[in-house]
Design a protein around this motif. Structure first.
Motif, PDB file in Angstrom:
ATOM      1  N   ASN A 148      38.981  58.126  23.638  1.00 48.56           N
ATOM      2  CA  ASN A 148      39.772  58.871  22.647  1.00 48.56           C
ATOM      3  C   ASN A 148      41.031  58.107  22.233  1.00 48.56           C
ATOM      4  OD1 ASN A 148      40.462  61.042  20.940  1.00 48.56           O
ATOM      5  ND2 ASN A 148      41.653  62.057  22.540  1.00 48.56           N
ATOM      6  N   ALA A 180      43.860  62.932  16.434  1.00 46.45           N
ATOM      7  CA  ALA A 180      43.359  61.890  17.323  1.00 46.45           C
ATOM      8  C   ALA A 180      41.934  61.515  16.931  1.00 46.45           C
ATOM      9  CB  ALA A 180      43.390  62.401  18.766  1.00 46.45           C
ATOM     10  N   ARG A 197      39.324  62.261  18.451  1.00 48.40           N
ATOM     11  CA  ARG A 197      38.479  63.452  18.609  1.00 48.40           C
ATOM     12  C   ARG A 197      38.527  64.383  17.394  1.00 48.40           C
ATOM     13  NH1 ARG A 197      41.285  68.673  18.906  1.00 48.40           N
ATOM     14  NH2 ARG A 197      40.689  69.313  21.005  1.00 48.40           N
ATOM     15  N   LYS A 223      34.155  67.155  20.979  1.00 47.11           N
ATOM     16  CA  LYS A 223      35.499  66.959  21.520  1.00 47.11           C
ATOM     17  C   LYS A 223      35.417  66.591  23.002  1.00 47.11           C
ATOM     18  CE  LYS A 223      37.460  68.659  17.723  1.00 47.11           C
ATOM     19  NZ  LYS A 223      36.190  68.720  16.984  1.00 47.11           N
ATOM     20  N   ALA A 278      34.578  62.931  23.523  1.00 48.37           N
ATOM     21  CA  ALA A 278      35.681  62.034  23.189  1.00 48.37           C
ATOM     22  C   ALA A 278      36.677  62.072  24.346  1.00 48.37           C
ATOM     23  CB  ALA A 278      36.356  62.474  21.899  1.00 48.37           C
ATOM     24  N   GLY A 279      36.961  60.940  24.930  1.00 47.23           N
ATOM     25  CA  GLY A 279      37.920  60.902  26.029  1.00 47.23           C
ATOM     26  C   GLY A 279      37.322  61.247  27.373  1.00 47.23           C
ATOM     27  N   SER A 280      35.985  61.303  27.464  1.00 46.40           N
ATOM     28  CA  SER A 280      35.374  61.602  28.765  1.00 46.40           C
ATOM     29  C   SER A 280      35.108  60.317  29.546  1.00 46.40           C
ATOM     30  CB  SER A 280      34.093  62.411  28.595  1.00 46.40           C
ATOM     31  OG  SER A 280      33.144  61.677  27.853  1.00 46.40           O
TER      32      SER A 280
END
Lengths: 477, 369
Positions: B107, B118, B120, B153, B156-158
């Motif tokens: 992300n 962002a 996401r 979402k 994203a960022g996982s």
């Protein structure tokens, strides 16, 4: 509407459950007499009704927690409810459920203009969030058309949109944090006034989960300074397809209007007659609104008008005053009500890629002829979120079923062209059985596994969103 | 292992007997905690633009596609990714080509995050192989989509812990016609952040708000859009800061690139931290770190909501900051606790999700702590 059979085990101990709920809530916050629970028998999807076993109206997060803890222990299904404005049946009860209404949670907890956020209790209505910051010229951007009545809790549950998402995004893009009560009563804090989560983006998955993962009692929302001014231009065309092509050209040009709204002939004529908006005689109409200072509005409208003229509009009306602006919007804002005056209707909510607009409008016209039901189109063209209104006669045997079948076909068309079943209303019970047209069973299974984590007993709003057959084994636990 | 199709990737994940480290372009290898894995799987051959519709503002790409290839395609239509992703190569002093999959998995967003959201927020759809080897799709390629849960979402960022991304769709935006940056000179941090918050709270649609702290401090306010609009808003903003020494830079792209990529941190020799806070809390937190001699180099972005801190190697800023609303991560420097878990309720949910999507715990094991 197919719903799971109410649990006899739960109904048999109603008196016991009511008495436990009364032990943690004020007496008037536990509604259990049959004539009173009827007030909660449906939301805005009024075709389907079922009074709940009990309705509760807690006033604090701790009370919400106490209620959920009891329901969790007793194995009672819970259906959370904001203001009950869902068009998809998101707050529709089952006969064995406790409706958990957040209507008493309406306080503003914190307003911070420097850091541009507001923290509110989730029962507060969308419009009164803006109302709380308006005196300082701030606003909360997502603006679903039910904003006068709908609660932030429901907005978070359904990830609500509105007319101005093209510029400002939808709820999930404006939500910074929540206080949420888990089904077992545990209170968790997700996100906050800072940006980006430290770990997984739980806020992203909670937003739009239709009240199936937890009960949101507080929300931290982004607020923005109001633009200096806004002004619409009305552009009318002979053909739907040309209007669709004009939308695509505007978007590609680099102008980012706050809204591009579309109406077809049926909606133009009906709303004009109803509201006296003075719309031109045309087959398709666009309302394009831009924001900014005078010089910025001029600059954007000049570009938009130049693009529109290439498509030979039959009329192009630039607002010259606040009154003219209001008049341009008047017909659009009263379109649903106007259609409601002439007929029963069902409102769909599919989204399509903007490039598919001409094709989809043509197909809807053909399908409308095939089914013999009139369809009006009024929608947010800029982001492809369509709202076909199917007209039917509720008193005519079989008409509702015919209307639902046409609706399902239109939504399948939306998916076929690369879009989705619902852009802002949510799945609820209404589109539950269409989910397999958009997702494979593996895709659905991945979503069910998320619910397994948040609500292992499958008690929260469990008969919604997914086809009943796909959740049966989990709900039966 | 470098699978050349998602089916091959699914087979690898389903059949693996060891933990797997997931590799995009390999430019962000220092981000997160050390991964415990015996084998690596690369998305390099899952590359290419699947679909690009400029008039619908949508782009569908395979996860291993280099960012440079995407940017070239977007520039040819005068469009861009809204979230201005940071390039970590300078910070980690490494080579390689950033991929869109890596950007999404972490992300990664840049200065425009405060106005355009962002990564996401621009991400419309994902396709990935989860830890069981199943292909999962979620979302799509339209901007308004509330059909089922939003795994977009979540992915994203996982950091690859829930699955390996194979295909992504994004909303893109037109490139602005013009950009201008107001630079305020020599402001102390607290005054600078107050100025940035003021600018953000005005109706001028600021798309960048950063403060380079220290001697020769520079406070940057970016305005983007059509020509006349930029002129108008620049004047409006200037009139808010008449008390300060000020200059206006027309093309400040290099300046913003150095903020985006945290160049001053790349030049710092010790550890580098990233702190996410409520903007007005930022100067106080930094002051406290300075008193403790822990903030050797400081850069603020996102109107103060993002603080970059350069410290001596081995200093744990979290221990010095106590409780505050937000979070801090060590971005460069060895440590098993670069990322830490949050409050217990959230941590339990996160662990539950990882268990569901990757029951054997084989994907990027340990990276999130």
């Amino acid at each position: 509407m197919d719903m799971p059979n109410p649990s006899k085990f739960v109904l048999d101990k109603k008196a016991h459950i009511v008495s436990r709920l009364q032990s943690v809530l004020p007496t008037d916050a536990v509604i259990h007499e049959e004539q009173e629970t009827r007030a909660y028998e449906c939301d805005a999807l009024t075709a389907y009704k079922c009074p709940p076993m009990v309705a509760v109206l807690p006033s604090t997060t701790d009370e919400v927690s106490a209620v959920l803890k009891i329901c969790h222990e007793e194995g009672v299904p819970v259906v959370p409810r904001g203001s009950g404005t869902s068009l998809a049946g998101g707050a529709m009860p089952t006969a064995d459920c406790v409706i958990l209404g957040v209507a008493k949670l309406t306080e503003v907890l914190e307003t911070d203009y420097e850091n541009r956020f507001i923290r509110v209790q989730s029962g507060r209505t969308n419009l009164s969030v803006t109302g709380a910051v308006e005196e300082n010229d701030f606003f909360y951007a997502p603006d679903p058309s039910s904003q006068l009545a709908c609660a932030i809790a429901g907005n978070v549950g359904m990830n609500s949109g509105g007319a101005h998402c093209l510029k400002y995004g939808v709820t999930t893009n404006n939500l910074l944090g929540v206080t949420m009560v888990m089904m077992d009563g545990e209170i968790v804090e997700i996100g906050g006034a800072h940006l980006d989560s430290a770990g997984l983006d739980l806020l992203g998955v909670v937003c739009g989960s239709e009240g199936q993962l937890g009960v949101v009692t507080e929300a931290t929302l982004r607020i923005l300074h109001k633009p200096v001014d806004a002004r619409p231009v009305l552009i009318a065309f002979d053909e739907n397809e040309v209007a669709g092509a004009c939308v695509a050209d505007i978007i590609k040009s680099g102008v980012l209007p706050v809204a591009i709204e579309f109406m077809d002939r049926l909606c133009i004529e009906t709303s004009d007659k109803f509201s006296g908006a003075g719309y031109p005689d045309a087959n398709a109409l666009l309302i394009v609104e831009v924001e900014g200072s005078e010089v910025e509005i001029e600059e954007q409208l000049t570009k938009i008008i130049a693009i529109a003229k290439k498509h030979n509009p039959v009329e192009l009306r630039e607002s010259k005053s606040a009154e003219e602006s209001a008049k341009i919007w008047l017909g659009r804002k009263s379109a649903f009500g106007a259609i409601g005056q002439i007929s029963d209707y069902m409102c769909l909510d599919g989204t399509i890629p903007v490039s598919a607009l001409p094709h989809v409008l043509k197909r809807i016209g053909e399908m409308s002829d095939e089914y013999g039901l009139r369809v009006g189109n009024v929608f947010h063209a800029g982001d492809g979120n369509m709202h076909p209104l199917i007209l039917f006669d509720a008193n005519k045997e079989g008409d509702l079923e015919l209307c639902e079948a046409l609706g399902a076909d239109i939504l399948k068309l939306c998916v076929e062209v690369g879009g989705c079943l619902t852009g802002e209303h949510g799945v609820g019970v209404e589109k539950r059985d269409l989910m397999l047209h958009q997702y494979t069973s593996a895709d659905i299974e991945a979503q069910l596994r998320i619910k397994d984590v948040f609500d292992p007993k499958w008690l929260l709003n469990a008969a919604k969103v997914f086809p009943l057959a796909s959740t049966e084994s989990r709900r039966a636990q | 292992m470098t699978p050349s199709s998602k089916e091959e990737l699914a087979d690898i994940i389903r059949d693996t007997k060891t933990n797997l480290k997931i590799r995009g372009g390999g430019t962000r290898t220092g981000l997160g905690n050390p991964v415990n894995a015996d084998a690596a799987v690369s998305t390099a051959k899952l590359s290419g633009i699947t679909m690009y519709e400029p008039a619908a503002l949508t782009l569908v790409v395979q996860a291993g596609t280099p960012l440079a290839e995407i940017e070239a395609a977007l520039v040819s239509e005068n469009q861009q990714l809204p979230f201005e992703p940071m390039d970590h190569r300078a910070l980690y002093a490494n080579k390689g080509e950033p991929t869109i999959g890596g950007i999404t998995a972490c992300n990664i967003s840049g200065p425009r995050r405060i106005q355009a959201g962002a990564c996401r927020d621009s991400l419309l759809g994902v396709e990935f192989i989860d830890g069981r080897g199943d292909l999962i799709k979620n979302g799509g390629r339209v901007m308004k989509n509330v059909t089922g849960y939003d795994l977009v979402k979540l992915m994203a960022g996982s950091f690859g812990t829930l699955g390996v991304l194979t295909e992504l769709s994004f909303r893109v935006l037109p490139k602005p016609e013009r950009s201008a940056t107001i630079v305020l000179h020599g402001l102390p941090d607290a005054e600078a952040i107050a100025a940035l918050c003021n600018a953000m709270g005005s109706p001028n649609d600021v798309t960048g708000a950063a403060h380079v702290s220290g001697e020769n401090a520079q406070t940057l306010i970016r305005i983007e859009g059509f020509d006349k609009s930029v002129t108008y808003r620049t004047e409006q903003l200037k009139s808010m800061f008449l008390d300060y020494e000020m200059s206006v830079v027309d093309d400040a792209s290099e300046l913003w690139k150095s903020v985006k990529d945290a160049k001053v941190m790349a030049a710092h020799s010790g550890d580098v931290w990233r702190i996410s806070v409520k903007p007005t809390d930022a100067p106080g937190l930094v002051e406290n770190l300075r008193v403790n001699d822990a903030a050797k180099s400081v850069l603020y972005d996102w109107s103060g909501g993002l603080i970059w801190i350069g410290t001596n190697a081995g200093v744990d800023l979290r221990a010095l900051m106590g409780t505050f609303s937000g979070h801090a991560s060590r971005i460069r420097g060895l440590g098993k606790d670069n990322f830490v878990t949050q409050n217990s309720g959230v941590a339990r949910i996160e662990a539950g999700l990882r268990e569901q999507f990757d029951p054997r715990g084989i994907l990027n094991t340990g990276i999130l702590g």
